[in-house]
Enzyme design. Structure first.
Site, PDB file in Angstrom:
ATOM      1  N   PRO A 143       0.811  -1.147   0.228  1.00 27.83           N
ATOM      2  CA  PRO A 143       0.231  -0.148  -0.166  1.00 27.83           C
ATOM      3  C   PRO A 143       0.618   1.445   0.563  1.00 27.83           C
ATOM      4  CG  PRO A 143      -0.839  -1.078   1.945  1.00 27.83           C
ATOM      5  CD  PRO A 143       0.198  -2.057   1.812  1.00 27.83           C
ATOM      6  N   ALA A 185      -3.422   2.618   2.367  1.00 34.34           N
ATOM      7  CA  ALA A 185      -4.043   3.139   4.127  1.00 34.34           C
ATOM      8  C   ALA A 185      -5.507   3.837   3.937  1.00 34.34           C
ATOM      9  CB  ALA A 185      -3.195   3.407   5.278  1.00 34.34           C
ATOM     10  N   GLN A 245      -6.237  -1.748   2.341  1.00 38.66           N
ATOM     11  CA  GLN A 245      -5.176  -1.966   3.702  1.00 38.66           C
ATOM     12  C   GLN A 245      -5.930  -1.176   4.521  1.00 38.66           C
ATOM     13  OE1 GLN A 245      -2.165   0.796   4.846  1.00 38.66           O
ATOM     14  NE2 GLN A 245      -0.573  -2.110   5.065  1.00 38.66           N
ATOM     15  N   TYR A 296       0.302   3.615  13.770  1.00 40.48           N
ATOM     16  CA  TYR A 296      -1.234   4.295  13.228  1.00 40.48           C
ATOM     17  C   TYR A 296      -1.868   3.250  14.777  1.00 40.48           C
ATOM     18  CZ  TYR A 296       0.315   6.194   9.995  1.00 40.48           C
ATOM     19  OH  TYR A 296       1.042   6.951   7.938  1.00 40.48           O
ATOM     20  N   ARG A 335       8.042   1.941  -3.802  1.00 36.86           N
ATOM     21  CA  ARG A 335       8.346   3.212  -4.596  1.00 36.86           C
ATOM     22  C   ARG A 335       9.420   2.572  -5.195  1.00 36.86           C
ATOM     23  NH1 ARG A 335      10.439   6.990   0.599  1.00 36.86           N
ATOM     24  NH2 ARG A 335      10.333   5.480   1.955  1.00 36.86           N
TER      25      ARG A 335
END
Length: 370
Positions: free
Chosen positions: A23, A57, A100, A182, A326
């Site tokens: 993600p 996310a 996600q 998170y 990336r």
């Protein structure tokens, strides 16, 4: 036969290869609804040659978004937009697509990273955040409200509702976000969890709320579809999450019926020093969890760029799959190029087969330019 390009069963889902696209937040949604940017982004990834694509996310409630430009899955408009996009992608790609589901906790209510470096949102866009404890992520950030029982109940229901929406929208897989500092990681890490009740202190207590959320998601998501979790192997700071704790958490999730464990790290402490420029810097966390929970499907991530590096991670038994992020933004055809590097067929879409190594005389010159 390359191991990277061998099929892999992930619960009830069989992937054509062992490359997952992790993600990656795009910070381009409007009121949580995906936009044309997401259509081109995810459509491109679905043609990348990877075996699995996982959508960024996505907040299970408005307060759970990282930024005000994040995707969400708490209302009908958001669900319908995802469903339409998946229907479109299915007309040209059979690559499984997951989502996600996340709650940012104390790291919510921010700007996108290109606005004031992603710091706290201004008064016109900010909202009240929540966490395991009333401790801000940084000294100059908002102080979150410590979740009480009613607040935890609300979050659990939000995850359940988003999970059901993900099924109706047509996703092949759900990944529970329990990493990167998170909300679920905020409960797991003693660096952010200072509670003195049954949800703080010992590892057993710190896992209690994340495992409650995980069980609720497991119960809401059909066993005929794959379910995984992304978790931290380390906080990169003394006194934080350790690989042993990650292994214990992973073992509990595996026993609960989660089909894979996706290992990453960091994000709980703003001052942590993370060697993100080192190829494979997070692979040891995947290896530790794989050794502790050998029956689990484990995904490694973290500066995986070279196809031979990815192949070696799997061949050495450190993980069962690799995830790239990336890397594929830089090279959207990384999966196809990795296949060539490892002596495998590219399996290009028929519309692009004229650019296959075996049919295009210019392939070598084009790749040499890299």
């Amino acid at each position: 036969m390359s191991l990277l390009f061998s099929p892999r069963a992930v619960g009830p889902l069989t992937l054509k290869n062992r490359i997952a696209i992790a993600p990656m937040c795009q910070y381009s949604a409007v009121d949580g609804v995906i936009q044309p940017w997401h259509a081109q982004h995810l459509g491109k990834l679905a043609l990348s040659g990877a075996g699995l694509v996982i959508v960024e996310a996505t907040g299970v409630e408005a307060e759970g978004r990282i930024s005000w430009a994040d995707t969400g899955l708490w209302n009908d408009e958001q669900e319908a937009a995802f469903a339409a996009l998946l229907r479109d992608i299915r007309t040209y790609s059979d690559t499984p697509i997951g989502i996600q589901l996340a709650h940012a906790g104390r790291k919510a209510s921010t700007n996108p990273p290109w606005i004031e470096r992603g710091g706290p949102a201004g008064p016109d866009k900010a909202w009240t955040t929540s966490s395991a404890s009333a401790v801000p992520f940084k000294d100059d950030w908002h102080t979150p409200v410590a979740l009480d029982q009613a607040g935890m109940d609300r979050v659990v229901e939000a995850f359940v509702d988003a999970t059901r929406r993900a099924e109706r929208a047509g996703f092949d897989l759900v990944e529970l976000h329990a990493a990167h500092g998170y909300l679920l990681t905020q409960f797991l890490s003693p660096l952010s969890n200072h509670r003195t009740d049954e949800f703080g202190g010992s590892l057993e207590n710190r896992m209690r709320f994340p495992l409650r959320v995980a069980q609720a998601v497991r119960d809401a998501w059909p066993r005929t579809k794959a379910l995984g979790v992304r978790l931290n192997g380390s906080d990169w700071t003394d006194g934080g999450i350790t690989p042993d704790e990650a292994s214990a958490f992973g073992a509990a999730l595996h026993a609960m019926g989660y089909d894979y464990l996706h290992l990453t790290s960091g994000g709980n402490v703003a001052t942590a020093r993370i060697p993100g420029d080192q190829p494979g810097y997070q692979v040891p966390f995947a290896a530790a969890v794989k050794a502790a929970v050998p029956d689990a499907t484990v995904i490694a991530v973290g500066m995986i760029v070279d196809p031979h590096q990815a192949e070696q991670i799997i061949a050495s038994g450190q993980a069962d799959m690799v995830a790239i992020a990336r890397t594929v933004l830089d090279d959207p055809n990384w999966g196809h190029h990795a296949a060539v590097a490892l002596g495998q067929a590219e399996q290009m879409p028929k519309q692009y087969e004229r650019a296959d190594k075996s049919t295009w005389p210019g392939y070598a010159k084009a790749r040499a330019a890299d």
